[in-house]
Design a protein around this motif. Structure first.
Motif, PDB file in Angstrom:
ATOM      1  N   THR A   7       0.838  -1.206   0.000  1.00 28.55           N
ATOM      2  CA  THR A   7       0.000   0.000   0.000  1.00 28.55           C
ATOM      3  C   THR A   7       0.868   1.250   0.000  1.00 28.55           C
ATOM      4  OG1 THR A   7      -1.793  -1.138   1.167  1.00 28.55           O
ATOM      5  CG2 THR A   7      -1.791   1.265   1.258  1.00 28.55           C
ATOM      6  N   ALA A   8       1.939   1.234   0.792  1.00 26.32           N
ATOM      7  CA  ALA A   8       2.835   2.389   0.861  1.00 26.32           C
ATOM      8  C   ALA A   8       3.554   2.623  -0.458  1.00 26.32           C
ATOM      9  CB  ALA A   8       3.853   2.188   1.980  1.00 26.32           C
ATOM     10  N   GLU A   9       3.765   1.550  -1.235  1.00 27.49           N
ATOM     11  CA  GLU A   9       4.502   1.660  -2.495  1.00 27.49           C
ATOM     12  C   GLU A   9       3.667   2.217  -3.643  1.00 27.49           C
ATOM     13  OE1 GLU A   9       6.784  -2.424  -1.244  1.00 27.49           O
ATOM     14  OE2 GLU A   9       5.913  -2.297  -3.239  1.00 27.49           O
ATOM     15  N   ARG A  60      -3.670   4.405  -1.909  1.00 22.43           N
ATOM     16  CA  ARG A  60      -3.853   5.237  -0.715  1.00 22.43           C
ATOM     17  C   ARG A  60      -4.770   6.420  -1.009  1.00 22.43           C
ATOM     18  NH1 ARG A  60       1.723   5.086  -1.350  1.00 22.43           N
ATOM     19  NH2 ARG A  60       1.836   7.380  -1.445  1.00 22.43           N
ATOM     20  N   THR A  61      -5.717   6.222  -1.927  1.00 21.85           N
ATOM     21  CA  THR A  61      -6.579   7.317  -2.337  1.00 21.85           C
ATOM     22  C   THR A  61      -8.047   6.971  -2.164  1.00 21.85           C
ATOM     23  OG1 THR A  61      -6.725   6.566  -4.633  1.00 21.85           O
ATOM     24  CG2 THR A  61      -4.901   8.047  -4.081  1.00 21.85           C
ATOM     25  N   ARG A  62      -8.868   7.982  -2.377  1.00 21.70           N
ATOM     26  CA  ARG A  62     -10.310   7.804  -2.466  1.00 21.70           C
ATOM     27  C   ARG A  62     -10.803   8.613  -3.664  1.00 21.70           C
ATOM     28  NH1 ARG A  62     -11.492  10.957   3.128  1.00 21.70           N
ATOM     29  NH2 ARG A  62     -10.514  12.956   2.606  1.00 21.70           N
ATOM     30  N   VAL A 122     -17.714   4.795  -3.050  1.00 22.13           N
ATOM     31  CA  VAL A 122     -17.095   6.051  -3.457  1.00 22.13           C
ATOM     32  C   VAL A 122     -16.846   6.894  -2.209  1.00 22.13           C
ATOM     33  CG1 VAL A 122     -17.429   8.199  -4.738  1.00 22.13           C
ATOM     34  CG2 VAL A 122     -18.143   6.028  -5.739  1.00 22.13           C
ATOM     35  N   GLY A 123     -15.611   7.390  -2.093  1.00 24.27           N
ATOM     36  CA  GLY A 123     -15.236   8.167  -0.920  1.00 24.27           C
ATOM     37  C   GLY A 123     -14.470   7.370   0.109  1.00 24.27           C
ATOM     38  N   GLY A 124     -14.473   6.031  -0.025  1.00 30.43           N
ATOM     39  CA  GLY A 124     -13.729   5.184   0.897  1.00 30.43           C
ATOM     40  C   GLY A 124     -12.483   4.627   0.240  1.00 30.43           C
ATOM     41  N   PRO A 125     -11.720   3.783   0.958  1.00 32.60           N
ATOM     42  CA  PRO A 125     -10.522   3.178   0.369  1.00 32.60           C
ATOM     43  C   PRO A 125     -10.857   2.388  -0.890  1.00 32.60           C
ATOM     44  CG  PRO A 125     -10.572   2.838   2.749  1.00 32.60           C
ATOM     45  CD  PRO A 125     -11.911   3.398   2.369  1.00 32.60           C
ATOM     46  N   LEU A 126      -9.906   2.339  -1.811  1.00 34.20           N
ATOM     47  CA  LEU A 126     -10.110   1.662  -3.087  1.00 34.20           C
ATOM     48  C   LEU A 126      -9.652   0.213  -3.065  1.00 34.20           C
ATOM     49  CD1 LEU A 126      -9.125   4.510  -5.580  1.00 34.20           C
ATOM     50  CD2 LEU A 126     -11.334   3.980  -4.539  1.00 34.20           C
ATOM     51  N   THR A 127      -9.193  -0.258  -1.922  1.00 32.29           N
ATOM     52  CA  THR A 127      -8.837  -1.674  -1.765  1.00 32.29           C
ATOM     53  C   THR A 127      -9.397  -2.188  -0.446  1.00 32.29           C
ATOM     54  OG1 THR A 127      -6.733  -1.175  -0.677  1.00 32.29           O
ATOM     55  CG2 THR A 127      -6.696  -1.440  -3.065  1.00 32.29           C
ATOM     56  N   LEU A 145      -8.909 -10.148  -1.879  1.00 29.40           N
ATOM     57  CA  LEU A 145      -8.390  -8.815  -2.153  1.00 29.40           C
ATOM     58  C   LEU A 145      -9.265  -8.155  -3.214  1.00 29.40           C
ATOM     59  CD1 LEU A 145      -6.113  -6.671  -1.858  1.00 29.40           C
ATOM     60  CD2 LEU A 145      -4.871  -7.908  -3.648  1.00 29.40           C
ATOM     61  N   SER A 146      -9.969  -7.094  -2.832  1.00 33.83           N
ATOM     62  CA  SER A 146     -10.822  -6.359  -3.760  1.00 33.83           C
ATOM     63  C   SER A 146     -10.159  -5.030  -4.104  1.00 33.83           C
ATOM     64  CB  SER A 146     -12.198  -6.095  -3.142  1.00 33.83           C
ATOM     65  OG  SER A 146     -12.870  -7.311  -2.845  1.00 33.83           O
ATOM     66  N   VAL A 147     -10.139  -4.691  -5.392  1.00 34.36           N
ATOM     67  CA  VAL A 147      -9.502  -3.456  -5.855  1.00 34.36           C
ATOM     68  C   VAL A 147     -10.438  -2.766  -6.836  1.00 34.36           C
ATOM     69  CG1 VAL A 147      -7.413  -2.412  -6.785  1.00 34.36           C
ATOM     70  CG2 VAL A 147      -7.277  -4.658  -5.710  1.00 34.36           C
ATOM     71  N   ASP A 148     -10.677  -1.479  -6.621  1.00 35.82           N
ATOM     72  CA  ASP A 148     -11.568  -0.720  -7.484  1.00 35.82           C
ATOM     73  C   ASP A 148     -11.028  -0.677  -8.913  1.00 35.82           C
ATOM     74  OD1 ASP A 148     -12.992   1.632  -8.709  1.00 35.82           O
ATOM     75  OD2 ASP A 148     -13.822   1.772  -6.693  1.00 35.82           O
ATOM     76  N   HIS A 149     -11.941  -0.855  -9.876  1.00 42.54           N
ATOM     77  CA  HIS A 149     -11.545  -0.860 -11.297  1.00 42.54           C
ATOM     78  C   HIS A 149     -10.978   0.491 -11.732  1.00 42.54           C
ATOM     79  CE1 HIS A 149     -11.134  -2.237 -15.233  1.00 42.54           C
ATOM     80  NE2 HIS A 149     -12.381  -2.433 -15.606  1.00 42.54           N
TER      81      HIS A 149
END
Length: 440
Positions: A42-44, A49-51, A100-105, A124-128
Motif C-alpha cells: 500500500t505504501a509503495e 492510498r486514495t479515495r 465512493v469516498g472510501g478506500p479503493l482496496t 483482495l478487492s480493488v476498485d476498477h
C-alpha cells in the motif's frame, strides 16, 4: 495532491466495478507478517492510498460525473482485516462493495475454524478505477512476495521488526492510460466513433433473457452476486492449448465460440441470431514503451464482434471468425481508436454491448509462499454493484484465467437476473464443450 480522472476512468466510477482476487492457502499464515506486507505494498502505490471525490474541473464538471483521486489521511489507509468463516465467507466478501469516498482496496484474511486454522482464504478487492486484471494479479503476487520476504527474513518468528519488505514509495500518481496512447487525428477518431455508433444501431446484438422474473414480493433470500465456476486440470488445459495450435486459433477464440453457442442455445427459434462477443484488449504490451503490469491503472480497450450464430454452428468455424476478427482489429490499430471513443458510451450505451463478454488474462503464475504453506487455488472475478435486473436481459460475463497451468472460467452473476441453476447448466455445457475440444 490530487489527480483528475480521465473520461474513461470516470466510466468505471459509475459502474462501481472491481476486481476480486483470492487465493486459498493450506498451512500456517503469520498474520502480523501478512498485515505488514499489505501495508508495504500500500505504501509503495499512491493509487492504493486514495479515495474518489467529485471534481468540478473533471470530465463534464462535478454535476456531470467528474471525479478525482485524492490521498487518504494515513489513519484511513486500508489495513488487512481478519475474520473466521468457511466457503460462504468468500461470497460475503465478494458482495462487500468499495464505496465512493472510501478506500479503493479491501484485503481480508479468512480463517476456517473447522480446519485446525490451516485453511485460509485471502480476498483482495480493488476498485476498477485503479486496476485491471493484469495489475490486480501483479498486486496479489507482490503482496505474497513481500510476505515471503518478511517471513524468511525473520526466520519464522512472529515479529516483523527489521525486515526490509517495503520498497521506496512512488511519489506521483500514475498517468491514465488514455494519455499514453500514440498521437491521433481528431477527425479519424470522430469518424471511427460515428461509424461504430451507426453499426451498432443498424445491427443490434441479441442478449440472453433473464430466467428470474421480477416480482414485487420480497424474495425468500436477498439477491446478491454469486459466481459459477468451471475448472480444467493441467492435462485438459494442455490439451485445449494443443487443439488450438492444431486448428490455428487461440484458446480465447475457442472459449468465446463455446460461450456464444451456449448463449444461442438459450434463445428461441432455429434461425441464426446476431450475437456479440466483447473481448477486453490489454494495452500495456501494445504501447511504446510497454507499460508495466505493476502500474495500478486500468489499461484495457474493447473489441466487439457481431456474428450470426445458429444452435448448430460449427464451433471451429466460429472460433476462426472470432480469432480472425480480433487479429484484424489489432492490425488496424482499432484498439487505440476504441479507447479514444470509450467516453462516448454515455451517449451510445450499446457501443461495446455483447451477448457475451469474455475476459482472458492468459497464462500466469500464482503466488509463491514460504515453505510449509501452499496455494491450493487462485481466482480472479470481476464484481460490480449495478446489474440492472429491470432491463430483462444482459451480457453473460466470463472471466478466463490460467494460473499455474490450470484454466478456469468464472461466471459472476446477480441472482435477481440469472438463477443458480441457469448459470450452473450454462457452465456445465461450456465445460463439456472444452473437454471435448481438449480430447479429454
Amino acid at each position: 495532491m490530487r489527480r483528475v480522472l480521465c473520461p474513461v476512468e470516470n466510466l468505471y466510477v459509475a459502474q462501481r466495478s472491481r476486481a476480486v482476487l483470492s487465493c486459498v492457502l493450506d498451512g500456517p499464515v503469520d498474520r502480523a507478517a501478512l498485515s505488514a506486507a499489505f501495508d508495504a505494498v500500500t505504501a509503495e502505490q499512491p493509487q492504493l492510498r486514495t479515495r474518489i471525490v467529485p471534481d468540478g474541473d473533471g470530465d463534464g464538471g462535478g454535476d456531470s460525473g467528474g471525479h478525482a483521486l485524492e490521498p487518504l489521511p494515513e489513519a484511513e489507509w486500508p489495513r488487512l482485516l481478519t475474520r473466521t468463516g468457511g466457503e460462504e465467507a468468500y461470497l460475503e466478501e465478494a458482495n462487500t462493495p468499495l464505496t465512493v469516498g472510501g478506500p479503493l482496496t479491501r484485503a481480508v484474511l479468512v480463517t476456517d475454524p473447522d480446519c485446525d486454522a490451516r485453511r485460509h482464504t485471502l480476498v483482495l478487492s480493488v476498485d476498477h478505477v485503479v486496476t485491471d486484471g493484469h495489475s490486480g494479479i501483479t498486486l496479489l503476487n507482490t503482496l505474497w512476495d513481500r510476505y515471503r520476504e518478511l517471513v524468511e527474513g525473520t526466520e519464522g518468528t512472529e515479529g516483523t521488526e527489521g525486515a526490509e519488505a517495503a520498497r521506496p514509495p512512488v511519489a506521483a500518481f500514475a498517468e491514465p492510460i488514455s494519455t499514453l496512447l500514440p498521437p491521433a487525428d481528431p477527425a479519424d477518431t470522430a469518424n471511427h466513433r460515428d461509424q461504430r455508433a451507426g453499426d451498432v444501431a443498424r445491427h443490434p446484438v441479441e442478449l440472453v433473457p433473464y430466467d428470474v422474473k421480477p416480482t414485487e414480493e420480497e424474495p425468500e433470500e436477498p439477491h446478491r452476486i454469486e459466481v459459477q465456476r468451471l475448472r480444467l486440470d493441467t492435462a485438459p488445459t494442455a490439451g485445449l492449448r494443443a487443439r488450438a495450435r492444431t486448428e490455428g486459433v487461440s484458446v480465447h477464440a475457442l472459449i468465446s465460440a463455446a460461450l456464444l453457442l451456449a448463449a444461442r442455445r438459450r434463445m428461441d427459434g432455429a434461425e441464426p441470431r446476431l450475437l456479440g462477443c466483447t473481448s477486453p484488449v490489454d494495452l500495456r504490451s501494445r504501447l511504446t514503451p510497454p507499460v508495466s503490469a505493476a502500474l495500478m491503472i486500468p489499461a484495457v480497450s474493447m473489441n466487439l464482434q457481431t456474428l450470426p450464430v445458429g444452435k448448430e454452428t460449427d464451433i471451429l468455424d466460429l472460433a476462426r471468425q472470432v480469432g480472425d476478427g480480433l487479429r484484424e482489429f489489432l492490425d488496424r490499430g482499432d484498439h487505440f481508436r476504441e479507447m479514444r471513443i470509450m467516453p462516448s458510451a454515455r451517449r451510445y450505451p450499446t457501443l461495446h454491448l455483447g451477448t457475451v463478454i469474455v475476459t482472458n488474462m492468459g497464462a500466469v503464475s500464482g503466488p509463491r509462499l514460504p515453505a510449509g504453506t501452499r496455494v491450493t487455488d487462485v481466482r480472479l472475478v470481476p464484481g460490480r454493484e449495478h446489474y440492472f435486473p429491470q432491463l430483462g436481459r444482459s451480457p453473460i460475463l466470463a472471466c478466463v484465467t490460467t494460473f499455474d497451468g490450470r484454466l478456469a472460467i468464472e461466471f459472476p452473476h446477480h441472482t435477481a437476473c440469472y438463477s443458480r441453476l441457469f448459470m450452473r447448466e450454462l457452465a456445465d455445457e461450456v465445460h463439456a464443450t472444452l473437454l471435448a475440444l481438449a480430447g479429454s
